[in-house]
Design an enzyme around this catalytic site. Structure first.
Site, mmCIF file in Angstrom:
data_model
loop_
_atom_site.group_PDB
_atom_site.id
_atom_site.type_symbol
_atom_site.label_atom_id
_atom_site.label_comp_id
_atom_site.label_asym_id
_atom_site.label_seq_id
_atom_site.Cartn_x
_atom_site.Cartn_y
_atom_site.Cartn_z
ATOM 1 C CG HIS A 183 15.751 3.262 8.133
ATOM 2 N ND1 HIS A 183 16.007 1.923 8.392
ATOM 3 C CD2 HIS A 183 17.071 3.750 7.944
ATOM 4 C CE1 HIS A 183 17.329 1.343 8.082
ATOM 5 N NE2 HIS A 183 17.833 2.424 7.731
ATOM 6 C CB SER A 313 -15.233 8.020 7.877
ATOM 7 O OG SER A 313 -15.942 7.347 9.090
ATOM 8 C CE LYS A 319 -10.203 8.652 8.729
ATOM 9 N NZ LYS A 319 -9.915 8.014 7.617
ATOM 10 C CD GLU A 326 -6.992 3.403 1.216
ATOM 11 O OE1 GLU A 326 -6.830 4.260 2.587
ATOM 12 O OE2 GLU A 326 -8.003 3.341 1.035
#
Length: 459
Positions: A183, A313, A319, A326
Site C-alpha cells: 500500500h 528541467s 534536476k 517514464e
C-alpha cells in the site's frame, strides 16, 4: 496530359498514376479514396505481403499453376523489393477497405511491375502475382506471418535479454536489504535481489505465455481464398506455400485446420494482443518500481540512483528525471490502447470475413515493435546501471517500526502494536522501544529484529 503522370487501367477504367510509381490504378484509387491518417501500414506487414507473393509464386510453379519463367520473375521481384527500400511504393492509408484489399492489390501491382521488367513481358497483378490467392486469405496470413517473425526474432529475444539483465543485476545487489512496502507504506524488509527476481519472474511468465501462442500465430489462412472454400487454388497450394515460407523465414508455418475460423475471425490476433497487453502491464510495474525507488533524491525514497541521461528541467538546474522508466510507462499505455482497438476490431468478423484487418495489422505490429525496443532500452539504460544507496536503505530500516512483526510470536500482536505505535509517535528506533517495553535482552532483540534474517521468512 500531366507529364508527371502516366495512364494505368483497371476494371473500372483509366487512372492517372505518378510516373515513377511502381504501383498501378487500384493503388492510386485507394490513395485518393482514403486520405485519412497519413499513416501507412508497418514495413513489417508489407514485408510479410511480399513474402506471401514470393512463396505463392514458387508454390504455383511447383504445382504447375504458373509458367516457371513467370513465377521466377515474380519471386525475383519480391526478393529485389525486400532487399531495398520499398515503402515509398506502398502509400495506402491504414484506414482503408476493411479486408485490406487495397494493400494486397498495391503489393500485386508493385510486384507485377518489377516482374514484368525482369521477364521482359507483361506479368498480371491479378492473374499471375495473385494466382491462387484472395485478399481475404492473404491479409490475415500476412498479419500472422509478420507477427510470427516479430515475435520469434525480435520480442522474445528482447524479453529474454531484459529478464537476464535483471537477474544479473539481482546477483550484484543481493546483499542490500531494503524496507518492503505494501500500500506504499512501510512493511517487512526484503532483499533488493528478491524485488528484482520478482520482476524477472513476471517476464518469464510473459515469455512462456507468448511462446504458447506461437503455433497458433504460425497457422495460416492462406489457401482459403475468397470465403474459406479454397476456390481457384490448387488443393496442395496451402501445403506447398507453407513449406516454401518456412524455407524463407526459418519458421514452421502450417495451413489452418479450418480456413473459415482464421478468415471470419481474428481470435489469434486478439489473443496475442492480450498477452502483449499483459507484458506491457509487467513492464509498467517494473518501470514504476524503478521510479519510486529513484524518487527524491532528498524528499523521496532515494533508494537507488538511475543513470543520469539528460537534464530534467528547462527551469530547475540540476534536476534529473527517470526518463527511461517514464518512456516505458508511455509505451505500456500505448500497447494497452492498441489492445482495446484490436479487441473491438476482432469483434468485426461478419460471416466469412473480418473487416478491420488493416487496423489489427497496424496495432498488433506496433505493439510488438514498441515492446521489443523498450525492453532492450529498459535493460541497458535503467536496470544495468542503477546504483543502490545503501546508507539510505539502512537508515530507513533502522527506524522501521514494522520490524516489530518479528516479535509477534514472543510478545503477541497487541503488545507489538503498542510498541510500534510508540516508536512511530516518538520517532525512535523500534529496538530501543522494544527493549524498554518487553524486558527482552538487547542482544536477543538484535537477533530477532535483524533485517537480513527477516528477509528469509519463517519464525
Amino acid at each position: 496530359m500531366d507529364p508527371s503522370t502516366r495512364i494505368e487501367r483497371d476494371s473500372m477504367g483509366e487512372m492517372a498514376v505518378p510516373l515513377a510509381a511502381l504501383y498501378g490504378a487500384q493503388t492510386q484509387r485507394a490513395v485518393l479514396n482514403f486520405p485519412i491518417s497519413g499513416q501507412r501500414l508497418p514495413p513489417a506487414f508489407i514485408r510479410a505481403l511480399l513474402l506471401v507473393k514470393l512463396a505463392a509464386a514458387r508454390a504455383n510453379v511447383e504445382l504447375g499453376q504458373l509458367p516457371a519463367p513467370t513465377g521466377e520473375a515474380i519471386a525475383q521481384a519480391c526478393e529485389q523489393l525486400l532487399a531495398g527500400e520499398f515503402m515509398q511504393h506502398f502509400p495506402v492509408d491504414v484506414f482503408q477497405t476493411g479486408s485490406g484489399t487495397s494493400s494486397n492489390m498495391n503489393a500485386n501491382e508493385v510486384v507485377a511491375t518489377v516482374a514484368s521488367r525482369i521477364l521482359g513481358a507483361p506479368v498480371s497483378p491479378n492473374d499471375d502475382v495473385n494466382h491462387g490467392q484472395s485478399s481475404n486469405d492473404t491479409v490475415p496470413s500476412a498479419i500472422h506471418i509478420a507477427a510470427a517473425i516479430a515475435l520469434a526474432g525480435e520480442l522474445l529475444p528482447a524479453l529474454r535479454y531484459l529478464a537476464h539483465t535483471i537477474r544479473d543485476k539481482a546477483r550484484t545487489v543481493h546483499h542490500h536489504v531494503k524496507t518492503g512496502r505494501t500500500h506504499l507504506m512501510d512493511a517487512m524488509p526484503v532483499r533488493m535481489s528478491q524485488v528484482l527476481n520478482g520482476w524477472a519472474q513476471q517476464l518469464d511468465t510473459d515469455i512462456e505465455h507468448l511462446r504458447a501462442l506461437q503455433p497458433s500465430v504460425q497457422s495460416l489462412a492462406q489457401g482459403g481464398t475468397a470465403v474459406g472454400t479454397g476456390i481457384n487454388a490448387h488443393p496442395q497450394f496451402a501445403a506447398c506455400f507453407c513449406a516454401e515460407l518456412g524455407r524463407l523465414t526459418g519458421l514452421g508455418f502450417t495451413p489452418a485446420h479450418d480456413y473459415f475460423a482464421l478468415m471470419g475471425a481474428q481470435d489469434v490476433a486478439v489473443a496475442l494482443s492480450g498477452q502483449l497487453k499483459t507484458t506491457a502491464v509487467s513492464l509498467m510495474k517494473i518501470a514504476n518500481d524503478l521510479r519510486w525507488m529513484n524518487s527524491g533524491p532528498l524528499a523521496g525514497l532515494g533508494e537507488i540512483e538511475l543513470e543520469a541521461l539528460q537534464p530534467g528541467s528547462s527551469i530547475m538546474p540540476g534536476k534529473v528525471n527517470p526518463v527511461i522508466p517514464e518512456a516505458t510507462c508511455m509505451v505500456a499505455a500505448q500497447v494497452i490502447g492498441n489492445d482495446a482497438a484490436i479487441t473491438v476490431a476482432g469483434q468485426s468478423g461478419n460471416f466469412e470475413l473480418n473487416v478491420m484487418l488493416p487496423l489489427i495489422a497496424h496495432n498488433l505490429l506496433g505493439s510488438l515493435h514498441l515492446l521489443t525496443t523498450t525492453s532492450r532500452l529498459l535493460a541497458d539504460r535503467a536496470i544495468a546501471g542503477f546504483r543502490v544507496n545503501d546508507a539510505r536503505l539502512k537508515e530507513a530500516l533502522a527506524r522501521n517500526p514494522i520490524l516489530v512483526t518479528a516479535l509477534n510470536p514472543v510478545i503477541g500482536y497487541a503488545k507489538a502494536a503498542e510498541i510500534a505505535k510508540q516508536a512511530y509517535r516518538e520517532g525512535r528506533p523500534i529496538i530501543d522501544v522494544a527493549a524498554e517495553q518487553t524486558g527482552i535482552d538487547r542482544a536477543e532483540l538484535e537477533r530477532l529484529l535483524d533485517p537480513e534474517k527477516l528477509t528469509a521468512g519463517g519464525l
